[in-house]
Motif scaffolding. Structure first.
Motif, mmCIF file in Angstrom:
data_model
loop_
_atom_site.group_PDB
_atom_site.id
_atom_site.type_symbol
_atom_site.label_atom_id
_atom_site.label_comp_id
_atom_site.label_asym_id
_atom_site.label_seq_id
_atom_site.Cartn_x
_atom_site.Cartn_y
_atom_site.Cartn_z
ATOM 1 N N ALA A 131 0.819 -1.227 0.074
ATOM 2 C CA ALA A 131 0.161 0.020 -0.117
ATOM 3 C C ALA A 131 0.853 1.203 0.010
ATOM 4 O O ALA A 131 0.632 2.044 -0.665
ATOM 5 C CB ALA A 131 -0.923 0.013 1.263
ATOM 6 N N LEU A 132 1.872 1.347 1.042
ATOM 7 C CA LEU A 132 2.798 2.282 0.903
ATOM 8 C C LEU A 132 3.388 2.532 -0.449
ATOM 9 O O LEU A 132 3.693 3.735 -0.789
ATOM 10 C CB LEU A 132 3.750 2.310 2.126
ATOM 11 N N ASN A 133 4.052 1.646 -0.947
ATOM 12 C CA ASN A 133 4.635 1.748 -2.161
ATOM 13 C C ASN A 133 4.052 2.113 -3.323
ATOM 14 O O ASN A 133 4.365 2.869 -4.034
ATOM 15 C CB ASN A 133 5.509 0.243 -2.660
ATOM 16 N N ALA A 134 2.487 1.658 -3.287
ATOM 17 C CA ALA A 134 1.837 2.030 -4.416
ATOM 18 C C ALA A 134 1.402 3.659 -4.407
ATOM 19 O O ALA A 134 1.325 4.254 -5.522
ATOM 20 C CB ALA A 134 0.510 1.256 -4.564
ATOM 21 N N ALA A 135 1.251 4.098 -3.098
ATOM 22 C CA ALA A 135 0.981 5.476 -2.940
ATOM 23 C C ALA A 135 2.212 6.268 -3.154
ATOM 24 O O ALA A 135 1.995 7.353 -3.944
ATOM 25 C CB ALA A 135 0.568 5.752 -1.515
#
Length: 384
Positions: free
Chosen positions: A181-185
């Motif tokens: 999730a953090l990487n995608a954001a």
């Protein structure tokens, strides 16, 4: 050499950031033998589970499961959160083996090596001097991380095309899911509404990357402002040690350009979830994705009982006055509050129902990888 063609899909765009197999990254944090062009097929094994908005769809939350889980495992969280204007999407990762165990196989967003586990589960690694030497040498599973990130970016693109503004899209997840999730954001072309990261794994290839949307600049409306990130850790987490997680949050995540971190820690909670935590997550989501509810007694109909329906012998639940599922508690009070248009009583009963539903969700949920963690934690050479 001929110029590389423009990326056509989110999967291709993400892989271009990793080198597309031709300009493979080097140095710390790169597992070179795993750098290869990903499959062009959808990395998902099945369509995401979803909870539709009950009224006007004005926001979307994409939630990712942890190691060994699946999207359906978390789908009732969408009902329990009681955010009727929000659509929830719960993608599921492919099945894969992890280097941590030759005997275990399940759905995984990326590989977890013994070295990665040792770094996260040993509180001594929170020492900055030790951390600087060990953490940067971790080998990240770049192809799987790229595929998982592409899954999320594709879902984001579809929501934006469907009319949901980027700032009304939040990505969240548990454990491995929080990492993706953090990487995608960070790698999204546009700044999103925020990130919720529960018991997150910390990987060098993610925390060392500057946000794509900030690199584009604020001139085209895709950058500007901070990305709110809620990081929640259990103080008794033996998988991702609290001291290590806190150090990583302060020294790594919080220093990503354009990111504003809120750190919350919960006493007595391990690599799991708690009612207190989910109530705080809900307030975080409501603040960033505000919406309104239109109550009606016509929506308060009997429905089949779900996993959040609470204890008791009845097999039927009821719907709250906006059409969302709710427990049986306070049925007559809810009806009376709506009929007499008592907003304060409605608000109080709503809070009571949400707390009960979230409490039941926590009771019914368990980490699918818990047996793996217990097995590994029992092996001394993997804890040191």
């Amino acid at each position: 050499p001929p110029p590389r063609r423009a990326a056509q899909t989110a999967l291709e765009r993400v892989w271009n950031q990793y080198g597309n197999g031709q300009a493979a990254p080097s140095g710390p944090g790169v597992r070179k033998e795993r750098i290869s062009p990903p499959s062009t097929s959808n990395p998902l094994t099945k369509a995401p589970a979803s909870v539709k908005a009950k009224g006007d769809h004005t926001a979307t939350i994409i939630w990712l499961h942890g190691l060994g889980g699946d999207g359906h495992e978390w789908s009732m969280l969408g009902e329990a959160m009681h955010l009727p204007w929000v659509k929830f999407l719960f993608p599921t990762a492919r099945e894969a083996k992890v280097s941590l165990s030759d005997e275990w196989e399940g759905r995984s967003w990326f590989d977890i090596s013994p070295a990665c586990f040792r770094v996260h589960s040993n509180s001594m690694n929170a020492n900055p001097g030790i951390l600087s030497r060990i953490y940067s040498k971790l080998d990240d599973d770049l192809d799987a991380i790229g595929n998982g990130t592409a899954v999320v970016l594709d879902l984001i693109q579809k929501e934006i095309k469907g009319g949901v503004p980027p700032e009304k899209i939040i990505i969240g997840g548990f454990s491995q899911g929080a990492t993706i999730a953090l990487n995608a954001a960070i790698r999204s072309d546009v700044k999103l509404g925020g990130v919720v990261a529960l018991n997150m794994w910390h990987l060098p290839c993610i925390t060392s990357h500057e946000p794509t949307w900030e690199n584009r600049g604020a001139g085209d409306g895709s950058g500007g402002g901070s990305l709110p990130v809620l990081v929640c850790n259990g103080m008794d987490d033996r998988v991702v040690q609290q001291s290590f997680a806190r150090t990583m949050c302060v020294d790594q995540v919080a220093k990503i350009s354009g990111v504003q971190v809120v750190l919350r820690e919960y006493e007595g909670m391990g690599h799991a979830i708690s009612l207190e935590e989910l109530l705080e997550v809900r307030e975080f989501l409501k603040t960033l994705l505000p919406g309104s509810v239109a109550y009606s007694t016509q929506n308060m109909l009997p429905v089949p009982r779900s996993s959040i329906g609470g204890e008791g012998g009845s097999q039927m639940g009821t719907r709250w006055g906006d059409g969302s599922e709710v427990s049986l508690r306070g049925w007559h009070k809810q009806m009376e509050a709506i009929e007499h248009q008592d907003p304060e009583e409605q608000k109080r009963l709503e809070a009571e129902a949400v707390a009960q539903n979230l409490e039941n969700f926590v009771k019914n949920w368990s980490d699918p990888a818990s047996s793996l963690w217990e097995s590994i934690l029992g092996k001394r050479h993997l804890r040191q």
